[in-house]
Design an enzyme around this catalytic site. Sequence first.
Site, PDB file in Angstrom:
ATOM      1  N   GLU A 186       0.858  -1.177   0.000  1.00  0.00           N
ATOM      2  CA  GLU A 186       0.000   0.000   0.000  1.00  0.00           C
ATOM      3  C   GLU A 186       0.893   1.223   0.000  1.00  0.00           C
ATOM      4  OE1 GLU A 186      -3.192  -1.236   2.900  1.00  0.00           O
ATOM      5  OE2 GLU A 186      -2.943   0.887   3.329  1.00  0.00           O
TER       6      GLU A 186
ATOM      7  N   ASP B  98      -5.046   9.563  10.632  1.00  0.00           N
ATOM      8  CA  ASP B  98      -3.723   9.034  10.948  1.00  0.00           C
ATOM      9  C   ASP B  98      -3.138   9.596  12.232  1.00  0.00           C
ATOM     10  OD1 ASP B  98      -2.911   7.165   8.796  1.00  0.00           O
ATOM     11  OD2 ASP B  98      -3.424   8.894   7.542  1.00  0.00           O
TER      12      ASP B  98
END
Lengths: 399, 263
Positions: free
Chosen positions: B52, B63
């Site tokens: 990824e 995040d």
Amino acid sequence: MQSTLEPQTSFAVTDKGFYGRFGGAFIPEMLYPNVEELRQSYLQIMADPAFQAEFQQLLEDYVGRPTPLFLARRLSEQVGATVYLKREDLCHTGAHKINNTIGQILVAQRLGKKRIVAETGAGQHGVATATVCALMGLECIVYMGSIDMERQKPNVDRMRMLGAEVRPATSGSQTLKDATNEAMRHWINNPVDTHYIIGSVVGPHPYPDMVARFQSVISEEIRKQLFAKTGRENPDYVVACVGGGSNAAGAFYHFLNEPAVRLVATEAAGLGVSSGHSAATTALGKPGVLHGSRTILMQTEDGQVTEPYSISAGLDYPGIGPLHAHLFDTGRGDFYAITDDDAMQAGFNLSKLEGIIPAIETAHALAALPKMGLTPTDVVVVCLSGRGDKDLSTYSKYL
Amino acid sequence: MTSSITRNRITDLFAQKGDRLLNVYFTAGFPNLDDTLTILRGLQAAGVDLVEIGMPYSDPVADGETIQQSNGKALENGMSLRTLFAQLASCRQEISVPILLMGYINPVLQFGVENFCQQCRAVGVDGVILPDLPLDLFLAEYAETFRAYGILNVNLITPQTSDERIRHIDAESDGFIYMVSSASITGSTKGISEPMRAYFDRIRAMQLRNPRLIGFGINDHETFDTACQYANGAIVGSAFIRHLQDHGTSPESIRAFVGTIRS
Ligand SMILES: Cc1ncc(COP(=O)(O)O)c(C=O)c1O
């Protein structure tokens, strides 16, 4: 006062959360259940007569509503039109922000939430959130950019005295955008027991609509008060500053479908629109997605969000609420970019002329008056969104 | 319902291998602008099953600090979608593992969704993960374009996602479902708790048509191993970013990292 909750027609949000091509709910799946819970229940909760009664009571007895509509004679003479000031600065805690936090804390209670998280720029929304959390006995965490914690120190002290935990946002430009990122991350980490009280008409649907409805009391009162004073409900202009756009949304709300009323939104130009140090979103931005909605956004060609700048912490934001993006897009609103200098002068000017020290955010609205080409028969209402006590050190440094 | 994408490297992979799949995330442009191919080669040589690649963004709200900082550094280094696609232009001459791009919607919108899908197809990207593009908006506005270019859109589920919504997501997904391990942003190091196991169990019992990979908080052998007991494999992100930061991008460094996760 039931009409506060009645949706407007043509500038109303669609059921998917859009104003024209702006709005929506661009959120990660982690936030989906929370936002969906809110979306499914906010209209029902707000329509409940018991909710309405409690909301109205608190607005009257705690916030101090209705706030006055004041005919500013000396300012009127100076600008050559009739200027009324809608005195949101006289609300408890010193700004319009508390209209929204009172409403949202009542929603949070009905959703069974135990803890509140919020972001703040100037600290006014943080103080308003800490205040209602104290009132209702809920835990309160406020994220604030570290730069804003310095320039709005009195508000940091107020939040702490009210029992809130103030957490610095140290990423990015360390201002409102980054505080919002941190508040959203906090909500992702605490989805079940926490309600996020957003401080403006930004964020994923239903926030922009919910916040606009809570703030719509401003224009509801303006109409009644103006009618009582002048025999007309509609002014020629309503003027408000736009950070995210909540005081403007509230001041515009009941005039959205009155085309005779020009809606004037003022954004912070910082050191000048093309100086590279600005927060004039509609002048500098393009459509994009920020904090859960599609709106107009200051960004690079690659779609990275640009760091905004304004002397005013409450306007230092790279986007605007989707309703305002739609008003700009459709030409329903007139947008002015006001520099730091013009705003500061307008702040000093109002202080000397009317004995009212406005917040620096608010001073951006006042600074538009000489630029609007007003004529003597014009009737103008300026939303005086907040008082300037928090800004004294910035004002005095500027002198 | 949509499953009109018949085959690509991702669906082929799951057809061949059903368990203990390791998917490793890294941020394009971190630690250095030109590390993308070095890291891809290292991961392939170390035997990971999928990769990824993070498209860095200024405001990555889902995040934690580690990935926020790698995004910030990558942007400082000058990474952009244009640069990333240029770096990947001939990667398929040597890289055969499935590649996904992960990131936030705004840079993709500015690049142009059609242009983006076209570039993905041209360089050999197989799938995309865009956490802040909700499924209903994807289906209404972009699904057709993605399908036309054969690019899979991978959707997330979390412990709070209702069964009904999981069924809907499963019906509208191809490739795999990304199971977010707990209510959290990326980078947690708290391990796998009992409530997490209960959630993994609940999803396993739903017998979804798509394979599942568990991500967020998978940072060592123990968490990887546990995740593999409940799903087809797991995704490691922040722990790899920290490793790159501390031990560099050499093939040995990457092999050592993958080794500690696998056994
Ligand atoms: C007094 C005052 N006015 C205006 C604003 C800008 O917010 P909004 O655009 O949501 O009214 C703020 C924000 O902190 C404020 O404190």
